[in-house]
Design an enzyme around this catalytic site. Structure first.
Site, mmCIF file in Angstrom:
data_model
loop_
_atom_site.group_PDB
_atom_site.id
_atom_site.type_symbol
_atom_site.label_atom_id
_atom_site.label_comp_id
_atom_site.label_asym_id
_atom_site.label_seq_id
_atom_site.Cartn_x
_atom_site.Cartn_y
_atom_site.Cartn_z
ATOM 1 C CE LYS A 1 -18.064 35.328 -36.840
ATOM 2 N NZ LYS A 1 -17.805 36.456 -36.042
ATOM 3 C CE LYS B 1 -23.674 42.395 -33.936
ATOM 4 N NZ LYS B 1 -22.792 41.630 -34.772
ATOM 5 C CE LYS C 1 -19.779 40.052 -28.642
ATOM 6 N NZ LYS C 1 -18.601 39.671 -29.405
HETATM 7 N N1 AQP Z 1 -25.480 41.453 -38.240
HETATM 8 C C1 AQP Z 1 -24.514 42.105 -38.875
HETATM 9 N N2 AQP Z 1 -24.805 43.021 -39.830
HETATM 10 C C2 AQP Z 1 -23.828 43.680 -40.498
HETATM 11 N N3 AQP Z 1 -22.502 43.463 -40.274
HETATM 12 C C3 AQP Z 1 -22.160 42.574 -39.320
HETATM 13 N N4 AQP Z 1 -20.972 42.137 -38.861
HETATM 14 C C4 AQP Z 1 -21.180 41.227 -37.886
HETATM 15 N N5 AQP Z 1 -22.485 41.030 -37.698
HETATM 16 C C5 AQP Z 1 -23.143 41.846 -38.577
HETATM 17 C C6 AQP Z 1 -19.671 42.595 -39.342
HETATM 18 O O1 AQP Z 1 -18.885 41.441 -39.608
HETATM 19 C C7 AQP Z 1 -17.516 41.751 -39.325
HETATM 20 C C8 AQP Z 1 -16.940 40.684 -38.450
HETATM 21 O O2 AQP Z 1 -17.417 40.890 -37.136
HETATM 22 P P1 AQP Z 1 -17.386 39.843 -35.986
HETATM 23 O O3 AQP Z 1 -16.395 38.801 -36.257
HETATM 24 O O4 AQP Z 1 -17.305 40.568 -34.677
HETATM 25 O O5 AQP Z 1 -18.852 39.219 -36.213
HETATM 26 P P2 AQP Z 1 -20.028 38.844 -35.251
HETATM 27 O O6 AQP Z 1 -20.863 37.838 -35.945
HETATM 28 O O7 AQP Z 1 -20.662 40.075 -34.721
HETATM 29 O O8 AQP Z 1 -19.252 38.028 -34.157
HETATM 30 P P3 AQP Z 1 -19.390 37.962 -32.648
HETATM 31 O O9 AQP Z 1 -18.823 39.171 -32.024
HETATM 32 O O10 AQP Z 1 -18.841 36.627 -32.255
HETATM 33 O O11 AQP Z 1 -20.946 37.904 -32.475
HETATM 34 P P4 AQP Z 1 -21.928 38.889 -31.734
HETATM 35 O O12 AQP Z 1 -22.183 40.062 -32.574
HETATM 36 O O13 AQP Z 1 -23.093 38.032 -31.496
HETATM 37 O O14 AQP Z 1 -21.278 39.251 -30.461
HETATM 38 C C9 AQP Z 1 -17.498 43.130 -38.655
HETATM 39 O O15 AQP Z 1 -17.111 44.084 -39.589
HETATM 40 C C10 AQP Z 1 -18.922 43.329 -38.248
HETATM 41 O O16 AQP Z 1 -19.255 44.694 -38.231
#
Ligand code: AQP
Length: 336
Positions: free
Chosen positions: A198, A195, A115
């Site tokens: 959001k 992956k 990030k």
């Molecule tokens: N791609 C995924 N595959 C499997 N599990 C996932 N989780 C998130 N993305 C995947 C699981 O969802 C739960 C909530 O996690 P979060 O709120 O951190 O979800 P996110 O979408 O990863 O949100 P971010 O942090 O806003 O986005 P990114 O990843 O883009 O940084 C958790 O149990 C997570 O493991």
């Protein structure tokens, strides 16, 4: 006794990675453990993410995340389901753990590195995220944490934080374990870049509450096995994100047919995606119908969350009293 805790960030629309990796598991464990299953919308984590800077957006995303979880089947009358900022003890325990967690350990976290590399200026909150996450879990002395694979490293850090505290102040916290939903460890983004997440924006995600037309608009151009340049080229569904999605949404017979059709070039990628849409519609339509019904009764959603926060506080407050007292904060045992 098993106590389950998990959190989900209101940083964007809930997506199928959240659903298969976490939310379905929340419901299943909630049915087993009732009010020993504690789920939290972790809004204090969210404003490290530019999507959630705007106050109106943060409250809308928080509400939508609650609604989506309830639409999937989470029952706030049975489990404890609440919004993190409504239970102040999370912030306090987060600070306590910040005092002794080495910065080097936090800098090694993969999610932080990923990030931070996408930002011009890195907020300290992003570095501290796993510390507050450890507080979220340990505040309830939870031992079971249903998460996706991306969170395993953070849960390992939570275990170290618990160990460090117990070593300094006596046995207080359990060392929690991550529970992974096999088969949905790391749902890939529909744009083909790692992956689904959001914070990567809507080009990465298939939303749980997204319309079928909008999902198809993203899925149609989604990358497939690069070996399939022409319709007649065979492919390998094992390295194709559409293959990954079929495993989540399609029945066993369809998966067999798709695997065979892809390997023999018996089916083209567009037809493969159309068959996937059948499974997506079957899975998401009832969830979306329940979400619409809940949207018509917002007071029921908000009331469920407030009730959850009250019940969460009855667990969190004595744990914080214990922590203050063990650490020697003057007058701690008298409570506040
Ligand atoms: N791609 C995924 N595959 C499997 N599990 C996932 N989780 C998130 N993305 C995947 C699981 O969802 C739960 C909530 O996690 P979060 O709120 O951190 O979800 P996110 O979408 O990863 O949100 P971010 O942090 O806003 O986005 P990114 O990843 O883009 O940084 C958790 O149990 C997570 O493991």
């Amino acid at each position: 006794m098993t106590r389950v805790f998990s959190g989900i960030q209101p940083t964007g629309e809930p997506h199928i990675g959240n659903y298969f990796g976490a939310m379905r598991n929340y419901v299943r464990l909630g049915e087993q453990h009732g009010e020993n299953a504690i789920y939290c919308i972790v809004d204090l984590h969210a404003p490290t993410n530019p999507h959630a800077y705007d106050p109106a957006t943060l409250s809308r995303l928080t509400f939508d995340m609650a609604l989506a979880n309830m639409a999937v089947g989470l029952d706030p009358g049975k489990v404890i389901f609440f919004v993190q900022s409504q239970v102040r003890e999370h912030s306090e325990l987060g600070w306590i753990f910040t005092l002794t967690t080495p910065v080097g350990e936090l800098e090694r976290m993969t999610q932080y590195k990923d990030k931070a590399s996408r930002l011009e200026s890195t907020p300290a909150g992003l570095l501290m995220y796993p510390v507050l996450q450890a507080a979220d879990i340990l505040l309830y002395k939870a031992d079971t944490v249903p998460v996706g694979e991306d969170q395993v490293q953070h849960i390992e850090l939570t275990r170290e934080i618990a160990r460090r505290f117990n070593h300094s102040y006596g046995d207080t916290f359990p060392e929690p374990k991550a529970v992974l939903e096999q088969g949905a460890l790391r749902v890939p983004g529909v744009d083909g870049h790692g992956k689904m997440g959001k914070s990567k924006g809507e080009s990465s995600t298939i939303g749980l509450l997204e319309s079928v037309g909008s999902i198809w608009a993203k899925l149609r151009p989604a990358p497939t096995d690069p070996a399939r340049v022409r319709r007649t080229d065979p492919g390998n569904p094992e390295i194709c994100l559409v293959g990954d999605y079929h495993r989540l949404f399609s029945d066993d017979q369809t998966v067999l047919e798709i695997w065979d059709g892809c390997r023999t070039a018996g089916i083209g990628c567009i037809d493969c995606k159309k068959r996937l849409m059948v499974g997506i519609e079957r899975e998401l339509t009832p969830i979306q119908a329940r979400a619409e019904a809940l949207r018509a009764t917002p007071d029921a959603v908000l009331g469920g969350l407030h009730h959850g926060a009250e019940r969460a506080r009855t667990i969190a407050a004595p744990v914080m009293d214990e922590v203050r007292s063990k650490m020697g904060f003057l007058g701690a045992s008298a409570g506040r």
